[in-house]
Design an enzyme around this catalytic site. Sequence first.
Site, short mmCIF file in Angstrom:
data_model
loop_
_atom_site.label_atom_id
_atom_site.label_comp_id
_atom_site.label_asym_id
_atom_site.label_seq_id
_atom_site.Cartn_x
_atom_site.Cartn_y
_atom_site.Cartn_z
N ASP A 98 0.86 -1.18 0.00
CA ASP A 98 0.00 0.00 0.00
C ASP A 98 0.90 1.22 0.00
OD1 ASP A 98 -2.60 1.29 0.12
OD2 ASP A 98 -2.05 1.91 2.15
N THR A 99 0.66 2.13 -0.92
CA THR A 99 1.47 3.35 -1.03
C THR A 99 0.59 4.56 -0.80
OG1 THR A 99 2.98 2.30 -2.61
CG2 THR A 99 2.99 4.70 -2.54
#
Length: 243
Positions: A98-99
């Site tokens: 997840d960014t």
Amino acid sequence: MSRNAVLPNALKTPSIERLRNKRVVLASASPRRKEILRMLGLDPEVIPSTFQEDLPLSSFEQIHEYPVATATQKAVEVYKRLVATNPDDPPGLVIGADTVVFTHALPATTLEMETGTRQELLEKPTSKADNLRMLLDLNGGVCEVVSGVSLVYPILTAPGYAIREFDERSLVYFADNPRHVLEAYVENGEGKDRAGGFAVQGLGALLIRKIDGDYNNVVGFPGTALFKMLDILVEEDDDFLAI
């Protein structure tokens, strides 16, 4: 079923050799993440997670824990689903990621203590007006791109899998762009489905002065940090990926 996620161009390191003929799964539909992994010699199956990504940011004492927790939820959901669906063909490794983008980052984070300013989490813009708002806020400043990565792999003891997590952080310095350039970028539409409202690997590069840290992390996946973590796991655990 025999699989080989290791591409011919991959470096023949101990961790890569452990992955050979293993079922490696990327719990994400992001084409950018898969492209980065392929560039580095790994071609995983893509099985997107059904996790809703609705963890409340306020529940984390440190905001950098937020993308790591989301990545873990994604990876565990996919791992459990695959084992339940076909126990005879479990994954050898599931990669969750997840960014996120945080505003007002500084190399030394005394900003909040000195001014009371909190870093804001920038999600994907909800409209063109929201995209412009984000870019105006970032313009001439620096933001922090944080990727959380979670690795889930089988072990013999309960609950049957282990989790290893890490985060990678990069600073993105925006140029002092005139408003008409930001408006033109918003009208182009490239940033509409990107966290923070920009894509560094596209026309968004015109808005950015420099990057401090891993460029691929800003694109969407810290490939270098992943392979370093795999090397660490091989050194620490003789049974890693041996099941």
